[in-house]
Each structure stands twice: as C-alpha cells, then as structure tokens.
Enzyme design. Structure first.
Site, mmCIF file in Angstrom:
data_model
loop_
_atom_site.group_PDB
_atom_site.id
_atom_site.type_symbol
_atom_site.label_atom_id
_atom_site.label_comp_id
_atom_site.label_asym_id
_atom_site.label_seq_id
_atom_site.Cartn_x
_atom_site.Cartn_y
_atom_site.Cartn_z
ATOM 1 N N SER A 173 22.315 -35.087 -34.141
ATOM 2 C CA SER A 173 21.998 -36.502 -33.934
ATOM 3 C C SER A 173 22.690 -37.250 -35.063
ATOM 4 O O SER A 173 22.997 -36.650 -36.098
ATOM 5 C CB SER A 173 20.479 -36.715 -34.040
ATOM 6 O OG SER A 173 20.174 -38.083 -34.167
ATOM 7 N N TYR A 209 12.204 -35.609 -38.305
ATOM 8 C CA TYR A 209 13.251 -35.396 -37.292
ATOM 9 C C TYR A 209 14.603 -35.258 -37.992
ATOM 10 O O TYR A 209 15.352 -34.302 -37.745
ATOM 11 C CB TYR A 209 13.258 -36.582 -36.316
ATOM 12 C CG TYR A 209 14.315 -36.509 -35.235
ATOM 13 C CD1 TYR A 209 14.248 -35.560 -34.221
ATOM 14 C CD2 TYR A 209 15.385 -37.407 -35.219
ATOM 15 C CE1 TYR A 209 15.215 -35.501 -33.229
ATOM 16 C CE2 TYR A 209 16.354 -37.359 -34.231
ATOM 17 C CZ TYR A 209 16.268 -36.398 -33.235
ATOM 18 O OH TYR A 209 17.235 -36.350 -32.249
HETATM 19 P P1 NDP Z 1 15.467 -34.851 -23.288
HETATM 20 O O1 NDP Z 1 14.032 -35.007 -23.701
HETATM 21 O O2 NDP Z 1 15.908 -35.477 -22.025
HETATM 22 O O3 NDP Z 1 15.838 -33.303 -23.244
HETATM 23 C C1 NDP Z 1 15.310 -32.375 -24.143
HETATM 24 C C2 NDP Z 1 15.511 -30.989 -23.548
HETATM 25 O O4 NDP Z 1 14.982 -30.028 -24.496
HETATM 26 C C3 NDP Z 1 14.764 -30.793 -22.246
HETATM 27 O O5 NDP Z 1 15.593 -30.108 -21.338
HETATM 28 C C4 NDP Z 1 13.582 -29.919 -22.627
HETATM 29 O O6 NDP Z 1 13.261 -29.049 -21.558
HETATM 30 C C5 NDP Z 1 14.189 -29.119 -23.773
HETATM 31 N N1 NDP Z 1 13.173 -28.512 -24.617
HETATM 32 C C6 NDP Z 1 12.212 -29.100 -25.359
HETATM 33 N N2 NDP Z 1 11.440 -28.173 -25.954
HETATM 34 C C7 NDP Z 1 11.943 -26.963 -25.582
HETATM 35 C C8 NDP Z 1 11.592 -25.630 -25.855
HETATM 36 N N3 NDP Z 1 10.552 -25.316 -26.630
HETATM 37 N N4 NDP Z 1 12.327 -24.640 -25.307
HETATM 38 C C9 NDP Z 1 13.367 -24.924 -24.500
HETATM 39 N N5 NDP Z 1 13.760 -26.171 -24.196
HETATM 40 C C10 NDP Z 1 13.046 -27.173 -24.734
HETATM 41 O O7 NDP Z 1 16.288 -35.393 -24.526
HETATM 42 P P2 NDP Z 1 17.856 -35.358 -24.899
HETATM 43 O O8 NDP Z 1 18.678 -34.908 -23.784
HETATM 44 O O9 NDP Z 1 18.147 -36.642 -25.524
HETATM 45 O O10 NDP Z 1 17.833 -34.266 -26.074
HETATM 46 C C11 NDP Z 1 18.805 -33.256 -26.209
HETATM 47 C C12 NDP Z 1 19.219 -33.148 -27.678
HETATM 48 O O11 NDP Z 1 19.921 -34.333 -28.032
HETATM 49 C C13 NDP Z 1 18.059 -33.010 -28.656
HETATM 50 O O12 NDP Z 1 18.364 -32.016 -29.595
HETATM 51 C C14 NDP Z 1 18.007 -34.381 -29.319
HETATM 52 O O13 NDP Z 1 17.498 -34.323 -30.625
HETATM 53 C C15 NDP Z 1 19.481 -34.761 -29.299
HETATM 54 N N6 NDP Z 1 19.748 -36.179 -29.450
HETATM 55 C C16 NDP Z 1 19.411 -37.085 -28.480
HETATM 56 C C17 NDP Z 1 19.650 -38.428 -28.668
HETATM 57 C C18 NDP Z 1 19.242 -39.456 -27.669
HETATM 58 O O14 NDP Z 1 19.260 -40.662 -27.994
HETATM 59 N N7 NDP Z 1 18.891 -39.075 -26.454
HETATM 60 C C19 NDP Z 1 20.294 -38.926 -29.880
HETATM 61 C C20 NDP Z 1 20.607 -37.912 -30.817
HETATM 62 C C21 NDP Z 1 20.360 -36.595 -30.596
HETATM 63 P P3 NDP Z 1 11.799 -28.540 -21.140
HETATM 64 O O15 NDP Z 1 10.830 -29.612 -21.541
HETATM 65 O O16 NDP Z 1 11.927 -28.346 -19.660
HETATM 66 O O17 NDP Z 1 11.614 -27.259 -21.883
#
Ligand code: NDP
Length: 245
Positions: free
Chosen positions: A141, A154
């Site tokens: 991020s 975070y």
């Molecule tokens: P989402 O919440 O849409 O996606 C998060 C994903 O992580 C989901 O597929 C969820 O799947 C999965 N996840 C969460 N916990 C677990 C777990 N214990 N095991 C396996 N999978 C898990 O958010 P984003 O797409 O935005 O997030 C993706 C990455 O991007 C993250 O690392 C976030 O920090 C990073 N990011 C996002 C930004 C944004 O503005 N969107 C900005 C900067 C970084 P499920 O719940 O089905 O397990």
C-alpha cells in the site's frame, strides 16, 4: 517465459485487487490459481473465467494458517505442474486510533497482512530455489511508506512487508524476482473492514472518493510479471492521479 506458460497463484482473489488480477492474468493466458476464504466467490470467478477460455483453479485459503498456505502453493503444482509467481495480496484494513486499543484488530492485521506474506514466502521459496526461478509479488500500500493517524498498525504491517521484501530480494534475488506493488486508494471491499461506523463513513465518503479501478493495480502486477527473467521490477507505486498523500 511467456505469460501463457506461467502459473500464478493469487491470495485474496475473492474480491477487489486479487479478483481483478485473476481476471487480467487469465485473459492474458496465464494459468491462475486463486485462493481466499469465500469459496463460493472463487467458484463463480473460476467458472466465469473458464467460460472465456481461461485456465483457472481455486482452493479455500486462510493465509493465517501456515499449513493452508503451503497446501495452496502445493495445489498449484498439482493442478498445473509448477508455480512461477505467488501474488500475496490478501489483506485487511480495520483503521482505528491506537488509543481505542482494538488489540484484536491489530492482531488480525499482523496475522493476515504480515504473517500471511511470510507464510507465502516459506511455502513458495523452496520450490522457486529448486527450479531456479520464481517471483514474489507483494501487494502492500502507499501506507508502506506514508503514515497517517488511524493507520499506524496497518502501516506497520505494510512497512514490515516492504522491509522483508527488500531483504528477500537481496538474499535470493540472483534468480528469484521480488516485486512490491503499492496501491493508492483503489475500488474494493477494503474499507468494510473498518469496524468503527463513523471512521468507516469518513474513509468511504472523504478519503476514498478518487479511486483507481482494481484493474489498474492488476495491470501493474501483470506488467511486473511479464518482464523478461533478467528484469526485476522491484517497486511499483500506483496512486489515483488526484490522491495527495
Ligand atoms: P478487498 O477487501 O476487496 O480484498 C481483500 C481480499 O483478502 C479478499 O479476497 C479476502 O478474501 C482476502 N482475505 C482477507 N483475509 C484473508 C485470510 N485470512 N485468508 C485469505 N484471504 C483473506 O480489498 P483489496 O482488494 O483492496 O485488498 C487487497 C490488498 O490490497 C490488501 O493487501 C490491501 O491492504 C491492499 N491495498 C488496497 C488498497 C485499496 O484502496 N483498496 C490500497 C492499498 C493497498 P476472503 O474474505 O474471501 O478470505
């Protein structure tokens, strides 16, 4: 190696950036292995992409469980014969001021955002070393370099992943590529992990207005993967043009 020959495993592919990455890579011909806890979403995505000619396999994955991450990586080998890229993308962002002492949420962020990435390294590195090639893509991020109030923990997890990625690159980088992709505000379900309703409202209504489509980050990931083996794109920071911080 051409994109069509690569096997790419993506954690957290049930929504947001992970899902978009699966879409972009499958459309470009890669064999894609997707994991997350919400398997019904993975099943729907896999069948949609297969319907368009994609080669996709999915498996339930909780990145906080070391054995699960190992099984996920092994599954890529069982289904497609090898693993070339592990995209460690799963993450959550329950923002809160430190003084609220939401210790359970701190622990959850450390478990998913930080330990989940470490478990990915532990699971994939031996195979990468055996085959003499491989790539780790770590989705951090802009919070891996910028700290703002409510995002201390975070940011702490993301700073840590950035440090570990650089150390990993220095140690294994002669044959294995390490890429950090640091998104700015991007369309996804991420803000839903904020438990404080007022903070969630503020995050969504004020700070998360100028959003990148998740596909923009997916394209950055695909760019890094698609370089020749002797080119390691170490860091890509991708913000919406209008984002100030
Ligand atoms: P989402 O919440 O849409 O996606 C998060 C994903 O992580 C989901 O597929 C969820 O799947 C999965 N996840 C969460 N916990 C677990 C777990 N214990 N095991 C396996 N999978 C898990 O958010 P984003 O797409 O935005 O997030 C993706 C990455 O991007 C993250 O690392 C976030 O920090 C990073 N990011 C996002 C930004 C944004 O503005 N969107 C900005 C900067 C970084 P499920 O719940 O089905 O397990």
């Amino acid at each position: 190696m051409r994109m069509e020959d690569k096997v790419v495993a993506i954690t957290g592919a049930s929504s947001g950036i992970g899902e978009a990455t699966a879409r972009v890579l499958a459309a470009r011909g890669a064999k894609v292995v997707i994991g997350a806890r919400r398997t019904e979403r993975l099943a729907a995505l896999a069948s949609e992409l297969e319907g368009k000619g994609g080669r996709v396999a999915f498996r339930a994955l909780d990145v906080t469980r070391r054995e699960d991450v190992r099984a996920f990586v092994d599954f890529a080998g069982e289904r497609f014969g090898r693993l070339d890229v592990l995209v460690s993308n799963a993450g959550l962002m329950p923002l809160s001021p430190i003084a609220q002492l939401k210790v359970d949420e701190w622990e959850r962020m450390v478990d998913v955002n930080l330990k989940g990435v470490l478990f990915g390294i532990a699971a994939a590195l031996p195979g990468f070393q055996r085959q003499g090639s491989g790539q780790f893509v770590h989705v951090t991020s802009v919070a891996d370099r910028v700290v703002v109030p409510t995002a201390a923990v975070y940011s702490g997890t993301k700073f840590a992943v950035r440090a570990i990625s650089e150390g990993l690159r220095q140690e294994v980088g002669r044959s294995i590529r390490v890429t950090l992709v640091a998104p700015g505000a991007t369309e996804s379900e991420l803000a839903l992990s904020i438990s404080d309703p007022e903070l969630r409202r503020l995050a969504i209504e004020q700070y998360r207005q100028d959003l990148l489509p998740a596909e923009a980050i997916a394209r950055a990931i695909a760019f890094a993967i698609d370089q020749p083996a002797d080119v390691d794109v170490n860091e890509l920071v991708v913000r919406p043009t209008a984002q100030g911080y």
